[in-house]
Write a protein that holds these residues in place. Structure first.
Motif, PDB file in Angstrom:
ATOM      1  N   LYS A  33      15.256 -85.738 -93.242  1.00 18.06           N
ATOM      2  CA  LYS A  33      14.501 -85.213 -94.205  1.00 18.06           C
ATOM      3  C   LYS A  33      14.705 -83.609 -94.383  1.00 18.06           C
ATOM      4  CE  LYS A  33      11.878 -88.894 -95.013  1.00 18.06           C
ATOM      5  NZ  LYS A  33      11.880 -89.716 -96.138  1.00 18.06           N
ATOM      6  N   TYR A  34      15.762 -83.274 -93.859  1.00 17.60           N
ATOM      7  CA  TYR A  34      16.057 -81.863 -93.956  1.00 17.60           C
ATOM      8  C   TYR A  34      16.033 -81.298 -95.390  1.00 17.60           C
ATOM      9  CZ  TYR A  34      18.575 -77.491 -92.234  1.00 17.60           C
ATOM     10  OH  TYR A  34      18.575 -75.940 -92.273  1.00 17.60           O
ATOM     11  N   ASP A  35      16.780 -81.647 -96.165  1.00 18.71           N
ATOM     12  CA  ASP A  35      16.833 -81.248 -97.411  1.00 18.71           C
ATOM     13  C   ASP A  35      15.554 -81.300 -98.295  1.00 18.71           C
ATOM     14  OD1 ASP A  35      19.792 -80.635 -97.056  1.00 18.71           O
ATOM     15  OD2 ASP A  35      20.499 -82.634 -97.745  1.00 18.71           O
ATOM     16  N   LEU A  36      14.953 -82.429 -98.178  1.00 15.75           N
ATOM     17  CA  LEU A  36      13.798 -82.612 -98.729  1.00 15.75           C
ATOM     18  C   LEU A  36      12.811 -81.588 -98.391  1.00 15.75           C
ATOM     19  CD1 LEU A  36      11.910 -83.630-100.840  1.00 15.75           C
ATOM     20  CD2 LEU A  36      11.438 -85.215 -98.915  1.00 15.75           C
ATOM     21  N   MET A  37      12.761 -81.184 -96.923  1.00 13.45           N
ATOM     22  CA  MET A  37      11.749 -80.220 -96.710  1.00 13.45           C
ATOM     23  C   MET A  37      12.203 -78.734 -96.911  1.00 13.45           C
ATOM     24  SD  MET A  37       8.916 -80.990 -95.185  1.00 13.45           S
ATOM     25  CE  MET A  37       8.660 -79.424 -94.209  1.00 13.45           C
ATOM     26  N   LEU A 188      -0.422 -74.197 -93.779  1.00  9.14           N
ATOM     27  CA  LEU A 188       0.212 -75.230 -94.925  1.00  9.14           C
ATOM     28  C   LEU A 188       1.581 -76.027 -94.465  1.00  9.14           C
ATOM     29  CD1 LEU A 188      -0.408 -76.703 -97.506  1.00  9.14           C
ATOM     30  CD2 LEU A 188       0.924 -74.689 -98.762  1.00  9.14           C
ATOM     31  N   LEU A 189       2.551 -75.038 -94.008  1.00  5.56           N
ATOM     32  CA  LEU A 189       3.876 -75.557 -93.843  1.00  5.56           C
ATOM     33  C   LEU A 189       3.860 -76.612 -92.676  1.00  5.56           C
ATOM     34  CD1 LEU A 189       7.058 -75.470 -93.899  1.00  5.56           C
ATOM     35  CD2 LEU A 189       6.870 -73.565 -92.305  1.00  5.56           C
ATOM     36  N   PRO A 190       3.121 -76.633 -91.459  1.00  2.00           N
ATOM     37  CA  PRO A 190       2.836 -77.673 -90.587  1.00  2.00           C
ATOM     38  C   PRO A 190       2.522 -79.102 -90.984  1.00  2.00           C
ATOM     39  CG  PRO A 190       2.309 -75.686 -89.575  1.00  2.00           C
ATOM     40  CD  PRO A 190       2.394 -75.407 -90.953  1.00  2.00           C
ATOM     41  N   LYS A 191       1.511 -78.740 -92.004  1.00  2.00           N
ATOM     42  CA  LYS A 191       0.853 -80.196 -92.763  1.00  2.00           C
ATOM     43  C   LYS A 191       1.867 -80.755 -93.638  1.00  2.00           C
ATOM     44  CE  LYS A 191      -2.975 -79.174 -90.612  1.00  2.00           C
ATOM     45  NZ  LYS A 191      -3.339 -80.020 -89.581  1.00  2.00           N
ATOM     46  N   ILE A 192       2.558 -79.744 -94.445  1.00  2.00           N
ATOM     47  CA  ILE A 192       3.825 -80.507 -95.162  1.00  2.00           C
ATOM     48  C   ILE A 192       4.738 -81.169 -94.358  1.00  2.00           C
ATOM     49  CG2 ILE A 192       5.772 -79.903 -96.626  1.00  2.00           C
ATOM     50  CD1 ILE A 192       3.933 -77.610 -97.931  1.00  2.00           C
ATOM     51  N   GLY A 193       5.033 -80.523 -93.206  1.00  2.00           N
ATOM     52  CA  GLY A 193       6.186 -81.338 -92.301  1.00  2.00           C
ATOM     53  C   GLY A 193       5.449 -82.459 -91.884  1.00  2.00           C
ATOM     54  N   LYS A 194       4.053 -82.570 -91.471  1.00  2.00           N
ATOM     55  CA  LYS A 194       3.356 -83.883 -91.036  1.00  2.00           C
ATOM     56  C   LYS A 194       3.692 -85.062 -92.093  1.00  2.00           C
ATOM     57  CE  LYS A 194      -0.749 -85.414 -89.012  1.00  2.00           C
ATOM     58  NZ  LYS A 194      -2.073 -85.407 -88.582  1.00  2.00           N
ATOM     59  N   ASP A 199       6.104 -85.124 -88.397  1.00  2.00           N
ATOM     60  CA  ASP A 199       6.505 -84.283 -87.099  1.00  2.00           C
ATOM     61  C   ASP A 199       5.670 -82.863 -87.678  1.00  2.00           C
ATOM     62  OD1 ASP A 199       7.403 -82.549 -85.139  1.00  2.00           O
ATOM     63  OD2 ASP A 199       9.427 -83.201 -85.099  1.00  2.00           O
ATOM     64  N   GLU A 200       4.558 -82.525 -87.286  1.00  2.00           N
ATOM     65  CA  GLU A 200       3.730 -81.165 -87.439  1.00  2.00           C
ATOM     66  C   GLU A 200       4.350 -80.119 -86.540  1.00  2.00           C
ATOM     67  OE1 GLU A 200      -0.677 -79.496 -87.699  1.00  2.00           O
ATOM     68  OE2 GLU A 200      -0.376 -81.522 -87.624  1.00  2.00           O
ATOM     69  N   GLU A 201       4.588 -80.497 -85.319  1.00  2.00           N
ATOM     70  CA  GLU A 201       5.149 -79.465 -84.469  1.00  2.00           C
ATOM     71  C   GLU A 201       6.374 -78.842 -84.458  1.00  2.00           C
ATOM     72  OE1 GLU A 201       3.034 -78.178 -81.671  1.00  2.00           O
ATOM     73  OE2 GLU A 201       1.350 -79.280 -82.930  1.00  2.00           O
ATOM     74  N   LEU A 206       8.915 -73.551 -86.183  1.00  2.00           N
ATOM     75  CA  LEU A 206       9.886 -73.031 -87.344  1.00  2.00           C
ATOM     76  C   LEU A 206       9.084 -71.827 -87.645  1.00  2.00           C
ATOM     77  CD1 LEU A 206      11.761 -72.743 -89.602  1.00  2.00           C
ATOM     78  CD2 LEU A 206      10.289 -74.008 -91.096  1.00  2.00           C
ATOM     79  N   ALA A 207       7.720 -71.850 -88.043  1.00  2.00           N
ATOM     80  CA  ALA A 207       6.898 -70.681 -88.285  1.00  2.00           C
ATOM     81  C   ALA A 207       6.940 -69.639 -87.010  1.00  2.00           C
ATOM     82  CB  ALA A 207       5.567 -70.933 -88.427  1.00  2.00           C
ATOM     83  N   GLU A 208       6.714 -70.000 -85.933  1.00  2.00           N
ATOM     84  CA  GLU A 208       6.645 -69.291 -84.655  1.00  2.00           C
ATOM     85  C   GLU A 208       8.193 -68.587 -84.422  1.00  2.00           C
ATOM     86  OE1 GLU A 208       3.157 -71.643 -82.227  1.00  2.00           O
ATOM     87  OE2 GLU A 208       5.264 -71.679 -81.425  1.00  2.00           O
TER      88      GLU A 208
END
Length: 249
Positions: A33-37, A188-194, A199-201, A206-208
């Motif tokens: 899902k790398y490109d979509l994210m 917001l970003l971790p929620k989009i990832g989930k 995968d929220e973590e 990434l943010a950290e």
């Protein structure tokens, strides 16, 4: 003082020999899902950041390019067209899942002749010294365990006159933007990832990892320490992203 045998994985302190495996697990999880994210989390602006990197690279027909942390190949694809049949682009990533995603994409797009795929750690490059005209690393340096070691390794494989371009998340240049960016990154970003990858973590990491990455001036100093000259950087989107450039003279 941090023990010299530990390093950062996001905000967490981990053993040096553990970080690469932890980073690998992150990208194994999100590879399909790398490109979509990338499109979702940057609102498509990552394409403009990469285009600017290409524009200032100075790459032309017949040259050799090493694209580290190539991901699914946005930069490699563009370089492939620029260097032509007589040139060469090494599409490289430390993560096998990402490398396979990128290779499949390049084959589907009919880009094969001058592209070669190498799984490699940026800290220990398996290439001859004085070989490449340009080395790029896009959104990957922050994941490297020893960033100075990687920059030193890149310097060695560049030929005299060659240049390094580091495209990476960096430090916003004004406080209001920094606060808004923090709110987006950690809320917001971790929620989009989930929702998209389950995968929220990984997106919290990434943010950290972005916050732990050296700021613009520090990274410039690291490049100069490796021997690069005429080092400069370009802040994009208010410093959310920066392109660092240096030359081996």
């Amino acid at each position: 003082m941090r023990d010299e045998k530990t390093t950062h994985f996001g905000y967490e302190e981990v053993a040096v020999d553990e970080k690469a495996g932890r980073v690998r697990a992150v990208f194994d999880s999100v590879a399909n899902k790398y490109d979509l994210m990338n499109d979702l989390m940057s609102f498509g602006v990552h394409r403009l950041w990469k285009r600017h990197t290409i524009e200032i690279s100075g790459v032309h027909r017949g040259q050799r390019v090493l694209d580290l942390a190539a991901g699914t190949g946005d930069l490699s694809a563009r370089f492939s067209g620029l260097v032509g049949a007589e040139g060469e682009v090494i599409f490289s990533d430390i993560n096998a899942a990402m490398l396979e995603q990128g290779r499949e994409r390049m084959l589907n797009e009919g880009r094969a002749g001058n592209l070669h795929y190498v799984q490699a750690d940026a800290q220990y490059l398996p290439f001859p010294e004085n070989h490449f005209d340009c080395v790029t690393i896009g959104f990957g340096l922050r994941n490297v365990t020893d960033k100075q070691l990687a920059i030193d390794a890149i310097y060695k494989v560049l030929r005299p006159g060659g240049r390094l371009l580091v495209l990476e998340f960096s430090k916003p240049t004004n406080k209001p933007l920094e606060k808004l960016y923090d709110l987006y990154s950690f809320s917001l970003l971790p929620k989009i990832g989930k929702v998209i990858t389950g995968d929220e973590e990984s997106y919290r990491y990434l943010a950290e990892s972005i916050r732990m990455h050296p700021d613009q001036e520090t990274l410039k100093g690291m490049m100069e320490h490796a021997g690069f000259e005429r080092c400069d950087y370009f802040n994009l989107t208010g410093g959310v992203v920066a392109i660092h450039r240096g030359y081996k003279l």
